[in-house]
Design a protein around this motif. Structure first.
Motif, short mmCIF file in Angstrom:
data_model
loop_
_atom_site.label_atom_id
_atom_site.label_comp_id
_atom_site.label_asym_id
_atom_site.label_seq_id
_atom_site.Cartn_x
_atom_site.Cartn_y
_atom_site.Cartn_z
N SER A 74 0.83 -1.20 0.00
CA SER A 74 0.00 0.00 0.00
C SER A 74 0.86 1.26 0.00
N ALA A 76 0.20 5.26 -0.89
CA ALA A 76 -0.72 5.57 0.20
C ALA A 76 0.05 6.07 1.42
N ASN A 77 -0.47 7.12 2.08
CA ASN A 77 0.13 7.54 3.33
C ASN A 77 -0.37 6.64 4.46
N GLN A 137 -4.16 6.46 4.89
CA GLN A 137 -4.84 5.73 3.80
C GLN A 137 -4.62 4.23 3.93
N THR A 138 -3.41 3.83 4.32
CA THR A 138 -3.15 2.41 4.50
C THR A 138 -4.01 1.85 5.62
N HIS A 142 -7.81 1.88 4.19
CA HIS A 142 -8.17 1.04 3.05
C HIS A 142 -7.66 -0.40 3.16
N ILE A 143 -6.60 -0.61 3.92
CA ILE A 143 -6.01 -1.96 3.97
C ILE A 143 -6.16 -2.58 5.36
#
Lengths: 268, 328
Positions: free
Chosen positions: A167, A172-173, A176-177, A180-181
């Motif tokens: 990610s 992705a920062n 965001q990781t 989203h993950i």
């Protein structure tokens, strides 16, 4: 050599043990339907469903029920936030004193409730914090956090670290990781942890007696009700409610974590 | 000529362990570059230094001329095809590929369209709705490739990209990767411990040993003229001659390498030894013999007479084929 098959004596003993554990629970259900309201005579002289209606109309049941739900809900939300953050710190990095901090995090669930209760009570009085719904919530959060933490940390350890790197590699920062993950892969673990925490909080008695002040949660209301001689089966009706509110989330949580292993293992 | 990746005296130490030690490296733009070495030789750490998952203990790393020594991974214009692919298990294939554009804030319509284009490029059109768990190893690898390419990186890093595939698929993927790199014109840097893979795919390669680069060169350089005994041993199939034997065969008293293909059998050889085994290899037979205690392989093309195991014979070769190595 050890035999694969248990001897009849062992089977009998195991059966008796299970019966001893679970028959009293069946009796609780049975007495919710008895026509005898003053004592728990066995067998019940007759069966009726009138206590469910009476319990519904008893006004002293509703405030403890609402309080219990409120406390369990807020303590669970707190536990979800703090437990996940703590798990993130523990699973993803190595730092000095990490094992000690992990032990401190888990300690509240190992400590006897009496100890936690007295400790919180003296802390509240030392800091001049008046007893309120919030003191109950704080008391419950101590062990609810552990439940969420344990679930989340186990899932994070199973999660392949490479997908977090993938990610970041794709731009992705950290936030965001996480969003989203990490969060989608933790989802079922958090749901399971949250439901277990909710169930634990909902029927907690010991810590609550030390931190509740004049308020009653539902389990405390039941304790008080037991010493009164009239309308005893109402307590049993409430016990069924507590049983359902507690057992259903635990069963769901169990199923979620079982299935969660497949989801988390799919990373490779 | 621009350098895609440049290392200047780059070290990465983990406590006492020098995973990468004062490495200088220059990878030309548009190259297909391999980092070859046994496990623990520092090649993977070098790759992670380029992607940003490791920061150098000392030294400077440049990507396309820009100093990125302290730049975090998500701000570098390189992307990685991970070993085991590291696909996101909870997303379908299309969302996996589109991820790089999603985190950049590209709108849904265009990023999914672009993902479909890339899936078509790696011959996976129509697979967008599947979950990674429903794909074969080769298909997952293509998804990982498409996902890494969507941000149009200047450098694509591949960590043991073919390691998890079976032999047949691996050979097909080698050709495909090579063709893809030609078509895209971007720099590929891949890590492998498989010397055949490195020699057949790369334009140039670095052979790693104990945190340092033992040799950099074209596959022909490395194969025909290994710089050290380690390279000769690791890249394999070359005969490594100790100084005494080199001298006895007419060379200087130094370590040397000699390819089996350049080695003929000769009853009149200055040194003779015993034939220990014959290995049939299709286009010919590899004859193993022991000369002064050193195992030597000679290649006999099909149709030529073969010696009996246990018989005594010597070797002959064109003096130009003997390559003297530096150091011990």
């Amino acid at each position: 050599m050890l035999s694969d098959r248990a001897s009849p004596g062992l089977k009998l003993a195991a059966g008796a043990g299970l019966a001893f554990l679970h028959l009293p629970i069946l009796l609780i259900f049975l007495y919710a339907f008895t026509t005898e309201e003053k004592s728990y005579a066995f067998p019940p002289p007759g069966l009726t469903t009138q206590w469910f209606g009476i319990a519904w109309n008893r006004e002293d049941i509703w405030p403890p029920l609402i309080l219990s739900l409120q406390v369990a809900a807020i303590a669970t939300v707190l536990a979800l936030i703090l437990g996940t953050l703590a798990a993130g710190a523990m699973a993803r990095s190595r730092f000095f004193g990490q094992n000690q901090i992990a032990l401190l995090l888990i300690l509240p669930i190992a400590l006897p409730g009496v100890v936690t209760g007295i400790a919180l009570r003296s802390a509240f009085s030392m800091l001049d914090i008046p007893y309120s719904t919030w003191t109950i919530i704080l008391g419950h959060a101590t062990f609810c956090i552990v439940i969420v933490f344990n679930n989340a940390v186990a899932r994070m350890r199973r999660l392949s670290g490479a997908i977090l790197e993938a990610s970041a590699d794709l731009g992705a920062n950290a936030f965001q990781t996480f969003r989203h993950i990490l969060l989608p892969n933790l989802g079922t673990a958090l749901l399971a942890g949250g439901m277990l925490a909710f169930a634990l909080s909902f029927d907690e008695v010991i810590v609550t007696t030390f931190t509740a002040g004049q308020q009653s949660t539902l389990p405390i209301w039941m304790l008080e009700e037991l010493v009164r001689p009239h309308q005893r089966p109402v307590t049993n009706v409430v016990a069924i409610v507590v049983f359902l509110v507690t057992v259903i989330p635990i069963l769901l949580a169990y199923r979620l974590t079982i299935r969660g292993t497949e989801i988390a293992g799919g990373g490779k | 000529m621009t350098l895609a990746v440049e290392f200047q005296k780059v070290s990465r130490h983990f406590g006492q362990v020098k995973a990468v030690d004062r490495v200088d490296l220059a990878i030309a733009e548009g190259a297909f570059f391999a980092m070859l070495g046994p496990s623990g030789s520092g090649k993977t750490t070098c790759l992670r230094l380029i992607s940003g998952f490791e920061t150098p203990t000392s030294g400077t790393i440049r990507i396309m001329g820009e100093d990125v020594s302290r730049t975090p991974p998500h701000l570098r214009n390189v992307n990685t095809v991970f070993q085991d692919y590291a696909l996101f298990p909870h997303m379908n294939v299309r969302d996996n590929v589109a991820y790089g554009l999603m985190v950049k804030g590209v709108d849904k319509r265009s990023r999914l369209d672009r993902a479909e284009e890339l899936l078509a490029q790696v011959k996976l059109a129509g697979y967008g709705d599947r979950k990674p768990g429903q794909l074969s190893g080769g298909q997952r690898q293509r998804v990982a490739l498409a996902r890494a390419l969507i941000n149009e990186p200047r450098v694509l890093l591949l960590d043991e990209p073919l390691g998890a595939l079976d032999l047949k698929l691996r050979e097909a993927m080698q050709d495909e990767l090579k063709a893809l790199q030609k078509r895209l014109g971007i720099t590929f840097v891949f890590v492998t411990h498989d010397q055949n893979e490195a020699l057949s795919m790369a334009d140039s390669l670095a052979v790693f040993s104990e945190g340092r680069i033992a040799q950099i060169g074209t596959p022909a350089d490395i194969y025909d003229r290994p710089a050290t005994r380690f390279v000769a041993d690791f890249v394999g199939s070359s005969n490594v001659l100790p100084p005494g034997l080199t001298r006895a065969l007419g060379g200087p008293a130094a370590w040397a390498s000699l390819r089996p293909e350049a080695t003929r059998l000769s009853a009149a050889g200055p040194v003779t030894g015993t034939v220990t085994a014959l290995r049939y290899q299709g286009a010919g037979t590899r004859v193993l013999l022991t000369l002064q205690g050193t195992d030597i392989a000679a290649f006999v093309p099909a149709g030529q007479p073969l010696p009996e195991p246990g018989s005594t014979i010597g070797i002959a070769f064109d003096p130009a084929a003997l390559h003297v190595m530096e150091g011990a």
